[in-house]
Motif scaffolding. Sequence first.
Motif, PDB file in Angstrom:
ATOM      1  N   ASP A  74     -18.147  15.667  21.960  1.00  0.00           N
ATOM      2  CA  ASP A  74     -17.499  14.362  21.858  1.00  0.00           C
ATOM      3  C   ASP A  74     -16.438  14.233  22.950  1.00  0.00           C
ATOM      4  OD1 ASP A  74     -15.136  15.697  21.024  1.00  0.00           O
ATOM      5  OD2 ASP A  74     -15.615  15.436  18.904  1.00  0.00           O
ATOM      6  N   THR A  75     -15.807  13.062  23.014  1.00  0.00           N
ATOM      7  CA  THR A  75     -14.907  12.768  24.130  1.00  0.00           C
ATOM      8  C   THR A  75     -13.730  13.729  24.196  1.00  0.00           C
ATOM      9  OG1 THR A  75     -15.515  10.431  24.066  1.00  0.00           O
ATOM     10  CG2 THR A  75     -13.457  10.998  25.173  1.00  0.00           C
ATOM     11  N   GLN A  76     -13.080  13.985  23.050  1.00  0.00           N
ATOM     12  CA  GLN A  76     -11.909  14.859  23.057  1.00  0.00           C
ATOM     13  C   GLN A  76     -12.276  16.266  23.497  1.00  0.00           C
ATOM     14  OE1 GLN A  76      -9.622  14.989  19.417  1.00  0.00           O
ATOM     15  NE2 GLN A  76      -8.527  16.845  20.036  1.00  0.00           N
ATOM     16  N   ARG A  77     -13.358  16.823  22.921  1.00  0.00           N
ATOM     17  CA  ARG A  77     -13.765  18.185  23.290  1.00  0.00           C
ATOM     18  C   ARG A  77     -14.212  18.234  24.742  1.00  0.00           C
ATOM     19  NH1 ARG A  77     -10.717  19.072  19.337  1.00  0.00           N
ATOM     20  NH2 ARG A  77     -11.553  18.492  17.333  1.00  0.00           N
ATOM     21  N   SER A  78     -14.825  17.155  25.229  1.00  0.00           N
ATOM     22  CA  SER A  78     -15.250  17.103  26.631  1.00  0.00           C
ATOM     23  C   SER A  78     -14.054  17.255  27.561  1.00  0.00           C
ATOM     24  CB  SER A  78     -15.973  15.785  26.919  1.00  0.00           C
ATOM     25  OG  SER A  78     -17.207  15.728  26.234  1.00  0.00           O
ATOM     26  N   HIS A  79     -12.975  16.542  27.252  1.00  0.00           N
ATOM     27  CA  HIS A  79     -11.781  16.634  28.098  1.00  0.00           C
ATOM     28  C   HIS A  79     -11.124  18.006  27.992  1.00  0.00           C
ATOM     29  CE1 HIS A  79     -11.644  12.605  29.744  1.00  0.00           C
ATOM     30  NE2 HIS A  79     -11.952  12.111  28.553  1.00  0.00           N
ATOM     31  N   GLU A  80     -11.196  18.635  26.805  1.00  0.00           N
ATOM     32  CA  GLU A  80     -10.674  19.994  26.662  1.00  0.00           C
ATOM     33  C   GLU A  80     -11.433  20.958  27.579  1.00  0.00           C
ATOM     34  OE1 GLU A  80     -10.809  21.150  22.593  1.00  0.00           O
ATOM     35  OE2 GLU A  80      -9.561  19.480  21.907  1.00  0.00           O
ATOM     36  N   ILE A  81     -12.759  20.843  27.563  1.00  0.00           N
ATOM     37  CA  ILE A  81     -13.583  21.730  28.390  1.00  0.00           C
ATOM     38  C   ILE A  81     -13.323  21.482  29.868  1.00  0.00           C
ATOM     39  CG2 ILE A  81     -15.953  22.262  29.068  1.00  0.00           C
ATOM     40  CD1 ILE A  81     -14.974  23.487  26.360  1.00  0.00           C
TER      41      ILE A  81
END
Length: 246
Positions: free
Chosen positions: A177-184
């Motif tokens: 999802d968007t939040q996890r994508s930015h974390e990665i």
Amino acid sequence: MSVPLIQLRGITKRYGSGAAELMALKGIDLDISAGEFVAIIGPSGSGKSTAMNILGCLDTPTAGQYLFKGAHVETLSRDQRARLRRRYLGFVFQGFNLLARTSAQENVELPLLYRGDSASTRRVAAAKALESVGLGGWERHTPAELSGGQQQRVAIARAIVTEPAVVLADEPTGNLDTQRSHEIMGLLLALNRDHGITVLMVTHEPEMAAYARRMVHFLDGRLAKDEVNPNPSSTAPAELANTETT
């Protein structure tokens, strides 16, 4: 001037023959310097994944030259390319590619096992890699006990445990999802910025490509545009450390 870490010269890739022939790459010239963060962008069928496979020594070109640290990769045997991968390259995939019944610690140790490192060396290095991606204390958990974001963090730890010169990431946020994508993306950015690891990332998502300092656009098997990103996105490692990883 220093020699680029990676040089592609006139790279072509042909699949099939006759009426079924497909030219996936049509003469690619590309230089990548050590320490760059490059996003490889393009629609489906543009040749970006084929180029990534060649860069990662997972495939060979039909014609042209691929130089890595000045060595002609296109002339290497299968075993020699495997040794180059083990020594210099780390891989992160969209599907994580973790062993389902194996702990995070053991998944991260795998590249070191293939390299022949001792059990104690593997254990220490894997724990350090997991700590660096925010998963200290999660060593014994299996993929089924981890969220998608955590699984990709394990995959990144596995990619960097050998201390590679280059990390190749193929759609690393495609299943998140968007939040996890930015974390990665923040993790990949930190590896590049703080540890000097060259990052090559294939993506079709402009928002993720915006983290790279350079964007290479593929179209119909050719390099259509090579541009510098003057204002790359950024996420501070300190912010990542305080992010909930469930």
